[in-house]
Design an enzyme around this catalytic site. Structure first.
Site, short mmCIF file in Angstrom:
data_model
loop_
_atom_site.label_atom_id
_atom_site.label_comp_id
_atom_site.label_asym_id
_atom_site.label_seq_id
_atom_site.Cartn_x
_atom_site.Cartn_y
_atom_site.Cartn_z
N ALA A 14 0.80 -1.24 0.00
CA ALA A 14 0.00 0.00 0.00
C ALA A 14 0.83 1.28 0.00
O ALA A 14 0.28 2.36 0.22
CB ALA A 14 -0.94 0.01 1.19
N ASP A 63 7.44 -8.08 5.33
CA ASP A 63 7.64 -8.94 4.18
C ASP A 63 6.53 -9.99 4.24
O ASP A 63 6.56 -10.88 5.10
CB ASP A 63 9.01 -9.61 4.24
CG ASP A 63 9.28 -10.60 3.13
OD1 ASP A 63 8.34 -10.90 2.35
OD2 ASP A 63 10.42 -11.11 3.04
N SER A 142 -5.23 -10.57 -11.85
CA SER A 142 -4.81 -9.76 -12.99
C SER A 142 -5.37 -10.36 -14.27
O SER A 142 -5.61 -11.58 -14.34
CB SER A 142 -3.28 -9.71 -13.07
OG SER A 142 -2.83 -9.16 -14.30
N TYR A 154 4.19 -14.66 -13.13
CA TYR A 154 3.13 -13.73 -12.71
C TYR A 154 1.75 -14.28 -13.08
O TYR A 154 0.81 -14.24 -12.28
CB TYR A 154 3.39 -12.38 -13.37
CG TYR A 154 2.50 -11.25 -12.92
CD1 TYR A 154 2.73 -10.61 -11.70
CD2 TYR A 154 1.47 -10.79 -13.73
CE1 TYR A 154 1.94 -9.54 -11.31
CE2 TYR A 154 0.67 -9.72 -13.33
CZ TYR A 154 0.91 -9.11 -12.12
OH TYR A 154 0.12 -8.05 -11.73
N ALA A 155 1.62 -14.80 -14.29
CA ALA A 155 0.33 -15.35 -14.74
C ALA A 155 -0.08 -16.53 -13.87
O ALA A 155 -1.26 -16.65 -13.49
CB ALA A 155 0.42 -15.77 -16.21
N LYS A 158 -1.16 -15.20 -10.42
CA LYS A 158 -2.45 -14.50 -10.44
C LYS A 158 -3.61 -15.47 -10.69
O LYS A 158 -4.71 -15.26 -10.19
CB LYS A 158 -2.41 -13.40 -11.49
CG LYS A 158 -1.49 -12.22 -11.11
CD LYS A 158 -1.83 -11.64 -9.75
CE LYS A 158 -1.18 -10.29 -9.52
NZ LYS A 158 -1.46 -9.76 -8.15
#
Length: 253
Positions: A14, A63, A142, A154-155, A158
């Site tokens: 954030a 973390d 995503s 990443y794919a 997600k």
């Protein structure tokens, strides 16, 4: 928990971008917000924005892939703000590369932050939600979950978050806890700016090119995602759970 009490929300990642916009939005709706990022000092701007608007916020360095750090962070939040009953798992990193160039470390880093981090944060917060008889969990997926060249790690992460979301909805629903996922399309953030740099394009050129492929003819802003997250975290969304909402300016092929 009485609805007149100030509910505590936790937003990971954030310090900037979607996470910062979400923290500001949830604070504007009356929640006390724990602003989590890897570097506590980096959270200062988000906390200051919330405080300037009259809200309550706490900066927390953590973390999210570190089990002990997560347990300590959630305990601190519960002690200083109150029991966290709204959780937005937004923390994420990119380590893009084509598969044959991708290192095991780059794979592990992305999995640890996105998937392990969401698991650890949710496990730590769910006890407070169950005790309160109310909880809202939103995981950031995503459009890359549908597959994207150069983002095998990443794919996969997600897409994995969508499976986690649906499972949480089934396990926690009877305790008054909902779990949903928001899957952004192209959003103008530091992360997409880094992608533009990686492919050798200026960010404005990169955004303009992306906008031509989006039905609404513009790229998204962090506030567009914060709006969707705010809906899922509200009292009025109590009968919506286990869903994945693509916020991408149009349907995805």
């Amino acid at each position: 928990m009485s609805t007149t009490e100030q509910r505590v929300a936790v937003v990971t990642g954030a310090a900037r971008g979607i996470g910062a916009a979400t923290a500001v939005r949830l604070a504007a709706e009356g929640r006390a917000v724990a602003v989590i990022d890897l570097d506590e000092a980096a959270c200062a701007d988000t906390v200051a924005r919330i405080a300037a608007a009259g809200g309550t916020a706490l900066a927390v360095g953590c973390d999210v892939s570190d089990e002990a750090a997560v347990e300590a962070a959630v305990a601190r939040i519960a002690g200083e703000l109150g029991p966290p009953v709204v959780l937005v798992n937004n923390a994420g990193v990119l380590r893009d590369n084509l598969l044959f160039r991708m290192s095991a470390a780059d794979w592990d880093t992305v999995m640890n932050v996105h998937l392990r981090g969401a698991f650890l944060m949710t496990r730590a917060c769910q006890e407070h939600m169950v005790d309160a008889g109310f909880g809202r969990i939103v995981n950031l997926s995503s459009s890359s979950a549908l597959g994207n060249r150069g983002q095998a790690n990443y794919a996969a992460a997600k897409a994995g978050l969508q499976g986690l979301t649906k499972t949480l909805a089934k396990e926690l629903g009877k305790f008054g806890v909902t779990a949903n996922a928001v899957a952004p399309g192209f959003i103008a953030t530091d992360m997409t700016a880094a992608t533009a740099e990686r492919v050798g394009m200026g960010f404005e050129e990169f955004k303009a090119a992306a906008a031509t492929r989006i039905p609404v003819q513009r790229v998204g802003e962090p506030e567009d995602i914060a709006n969707a997250i705010a809906f899922f975290t509200g009292d009025a969304a109590g009968f919506v759970s286990g869903q994945v909402l693509y916020v991408a300016g149009g349907p995805l092929d």
